[in-house]
Motif scaffolding. Structure first.
Motif, PDB file in Angstrom:
ATOM      1  N   VAL A 144       0.629  12.956 -11.346  1.00  0.00           N
ATOM      2  CA  VAL A 144       1.072  12.246 -10.030  1.00  0.00           C
ATOM      3  C   VAL A 144      -0.239  12.226  -9.093  1.00  0.00           C
ATOM      4  O   VAL A 144      -1.033  13.273  -8.844  1.00  0.00           O
ATOM      5  CB  VAL A 144       2.050  12.998  -9.323  1.00  0.00           C
ATOM      6  CG1 VAL A 144       2.395  12.342  -8.126  1.00  0.00           C
ATOM      7  CG2 VAL A 144       3.271  13.062 -10.340  1.00  0.00           C
ATOM      8  N   ILE A 145      -0.455  10.836  -8.646  1.00  0.00           N
ATOM      9  CA  ILE A 145      -1.420  10.539  -7.775  1.00  0.00           C
ATOM     10  C   ILE A 145      -0.797  10.160  -6.449  1.00  0.00           C
ATOM     11  O   ILE A 145       0.119   9.162  -6.482  1.00  0.00           O
ATOM     12  CB  ILE A 145      -2.402   9.401  -8.028  1.00  0.00           C
ATOM     13  CG1 ILE A 145      -3.088   9.749  -9.362  1.00  0.00           C
ATOM     14  CG2 ILE A 145      -3.463   9.165  -6.905  1.00  0.00           C
ATOM     15  CD1 ILE A 145      -3.811   8.587  -9.774  1.00  0.00           C
ATOM     16  N   LEU A 146      -0.909  10.709  -5.263  1.00  0.00           N
ATOM     17  CA  LEU A 146      -0.206  10.397  -4.217  1.00  0.00           C
ATOM     18  C   LEU A 146      -1.161   9.699  -3.374  1.00  0.00           C
ATOM     19  O   LEU A 146      -2.186   9.971  -3.208  1.00  0.00           O
ATOM     20  CB  LEU A 146       0.074  11.641  -3.127  1.00  0.00           C
ATOM     21  CG  LEU A 146       1.167  12.718  -3.680  1.00  0.00           C
ATOM     22  CD1 LEU A 146       1.365  13.817  -2.861  1.00  0.00           C
ATOM     23  CD2 LEU A 146       2.636  11.930  -3.901  1.00  0.00           C
ATOM     24  N   HIS A 147      -0.758   8.212  -3.475  1.00  0.00           N
ATOM     25  CA  HIS A 147      -1.609   7.157  -2.921  1.00  0.00           C
ATOM     26  C   HIS A 147      -1.434   7.008  -1.081  1.00  0.00           C
ATOM     27  O   HIS A 147      -0.201   7.097  -0.812  1.00  0.00           O
ATOM     28  CB  HIS A 147      -1.183   5.892  -3.617  1.00  0.00           C
ATOM     29  CG  HIS A 147      -0.987   4.680  -2.699  1.00  0.00           C
ATOM     30  ND1 HIS A 147      -1.833   3.822  -1.993  1.00  0.00           N
ATOM     31  CD2 HIS A 147       0.425   4.249  -2.572  1.00  0.00           C
ATOM     32  CE1 HIS A 147      -0.947   3.085  -1.354  1.00  0.00           C
ATOM     33  NE2 HIS A 147       0.261   3.163  -1.635  1.00  0.00           N
ATOM     34  N   TRP A 148      -2.460   7.196  -0.412  1.00  0.00           N
ATOM     35  CA  TRP A 148      -2.466   6.635   1.061  1.00  0.00           C
ATOM     36  C   TRP A 148      -1.417   7.841   1.796  1.00  0.00           C
ATOM     37  O   TRP A 148      -0.539   7.648   2.214  1.00  0.00           O
ATOM     38  CB  TRP A 148      -2.050   5.460   1.450  1.00  0.00           C
ATOM     39  CG  TRP A 148      -2.201   4.816   2.618  1.00  0.00           C
ATOM     40  CD1 TRP A 148      -2.573   5.739   3.715  1.00  0.00           C
ATOM     41  CD2 TRP A 148      -2.481   3.635   3.203  1.00  0.00           C
ATOM     42  NE1 TRP A 148      -2.823   4.962   5.020  1.00  0.00           N
ATOM     43  CE2 TRP A 148      -2.886   3.817   4.699  1.00  0.00           C
ATOM     44  CE3 TRP A 148      -2.471   2.315   2.685  1.00  0.00           C
ATOM     45  CZ2 TRP A 148      -3.092   2.375   5.328  1.00  0.00           C
ATOM     46  CZ3 TRP A 148      -2.498   1.278   3.458  1.00  0.00           C
ATOM     47  CH2 TRP A 148      -2.909   1.326   4.837  1.00  0.00           C
ATOM     48  N   GLU A 193      -9.354   4.944  -3.849  1.00  0.00           N
ATOM     49  CA  GLU A 193      -8.486   3.581  -3.891  1.00  0.00           C
ATOM     50  C   GLU A 193      -9.091   2.784  -2.846  1.00  0.00           C
ATOM     51  O   GLU A 193      -9.244   3.083  -2.101  1.00  0.00           O
ATOM     52  CB  GLU A 193      -6.907   4.076  -3.807  1.00  0.00           C
ATOM     53  CG  GLU A 193      -6.744   4.506  -2.564  1.00  0.00           C
ATOM     54  CD  GLU A 193      -5.117   4.279  -2.261  1.00  0.00           C
ATOM     55  OE1 GLU A 193      -4.440   4.965  -3.036  1.00  0.00           O
ATOM     56  OE2 GLU A 193      -4.802   3.872  -1.282  1.00  0.00           O
ATOM     57  N   THR A 194      -8.346   1.380  -3.029  1.00  0.00           N
ATOM     58  CA  THR A 194      -8.629   0.443  -1.980  1.00  0.00           C
ATOM     59  C   THR A 194      -7.229   0.072  -1.349  1.00  0.00           C
ATOM     60  O   THR A 194      -6.966  -0.233  -0.329  1.00  0.00           O
ATOM     61  CB  THR A 194      -9.277  -0.797  -2.363  1.00  0.00           C
ATOM     62  OG1 THR A 194      -8.591  -1.592  -3.549  1.00  0.00           O
ATOM     63  CG2 THR A 194     -10.791  -0.587  -2.838  1.00  0.00           C
ATOM     64  N   ASP A 195      -6.192   0.133  -2.235  1.00  0.00           N
ATOM     65  CA  ASP A 195      -4.860  -0.600  -1.968  1.00  0.00           C
ATOM     66  C   ASP A 195      -5.187  -1.917  -1.462  1.00  0.00           C
ATOM     67  O   ASP A 195      -4.333  -2.603  -0.853  1.00  0.00           O
ATOM     68  CB  ASP A 195      -4.119   0.202  -0.871  1.00  0.00           C
ATOM     69  CG  ASP A 195      -2.608   0.020  -0.975  1.00  0.00           C
ATOM     70  OD1 ASP A 195      -2.187  -0.572  -1.796  1.00  0.00           O
ATOM     71  OD2 ASP A 195      -2.111   0.110  -0.009  1.00  0.00           O
TER      72      ASP A 195
END
Ligand code: MN
Length: 244
Positions: A144-148, A193-195
């Motif tokens: 699991v990667i928690l983004h932002w 990341e960039t999102d």
């Protein structure tokens, strides 16, 4: 420097093929997330010959209440990809019915991924970290990667203890919580990341190569060179993928 963009909406740029060409040229390992199962096949086709981009199957929490009927389609497509995102919960809405729909959708996706095993999820958790972690549980058989991530230091510690990674973007490095997050989470759990194209940097929608600005901020925070910071993120990404 080897660059990683662990959360990019490649299909939402005005010219995805041009962004893809830059990714290939610069060799940027990229997870191309999608927001609804209906657009996944097009993203999959777009990156089918890419060495560096992997397509992710998603149903964004902010769309969950109006697209819950697409859930069976998502579950049917799960076997076609190892990568799942963007999924998760977003409690900016205070509408109880919408939050309930998000929880049903996310729980079903987590269950489908747990049954399959070995999936890599890029997860949205705005104002909903405790419920996201509860839905994943302690023994989720995947990554699991928690983004932002915008939760508290305590929530970050709990997430790390559950085995989560954190992908950080150019907008985060200028936020007041940045120092605290990076001080709290061990560097082995940090990805970039960039999102893009949602995050803007230097006045334009962020493109995968803009993760360099995150690498620069990480190097400063970690007290190492940019090359070392970039290598650390690359090593963590390889570990996440289970590479030898
Ligand atoms: Mn996103």
């Amino acid at each position: 420097m080897r660059l990683i963009d662990a959360h990019c909406h490649l299909d939402l740029y005005p010219d995805p093929a041009a962004v893809l060409a830059t990714i290939e040229q610069r060799g940027i390992y990229t997870i191309a997330v999608t927001n609804a199962p209906v657009v996944f096949p097009a993203c999959q086709a777009l990156v089918s010959t890419s060495r560096f981009v992997r397509p992710a199957l998603g149903l964004h929490p902010e769309l969950a209440h109006e697209r819950e009927q697409e859930l069976p389609r998502l579950l049917a497509l799960l076997s076609q990809t190892r990568y799942v995102g963007e999924v998760g919960l977003d409690y900016v809405t205070t509408e109880g019915a919408d939050r309930a729909a998000q929880r049903r959708v996310f729980a079903a996706i987590v269950q489908g991924c747990a049954l399959a095993g070995g999936k890599i999820l890029t997860v949205h958790s705005r104002r909903a970290v405790p419920d996201v972690l509860a839905a994943l549980g302690d023994r989720f058989p995947g990554q699991v990667i928690l983004h932002w991530f915008t939760g508290s230091a305590r929530q970050a510690e709990r997430a790390a203890a559950q085995g989560c990674y954190f992908s950080v973007n150019p907008a985060m490095v200028t936020s007041p919580n940045w120092d605290r997050l990076i001080a709290t989470v061990s560097r082995e759990r940090i990805l970039t990341e960039t999102d893009g194209p949602f995050v803007h940097t230097h006045g334009h929608p962020a493109q995968p190569a803009d993760v360099v600005s995150v690498t620069v901020a990480l190097a400063k925070q970690w007290g190492c060179s940019e090359a070392e910071a970039s290598e650390q993120v690359f090593i963590s990404f390889r570990r996440l993928l289970g590479a030898p």
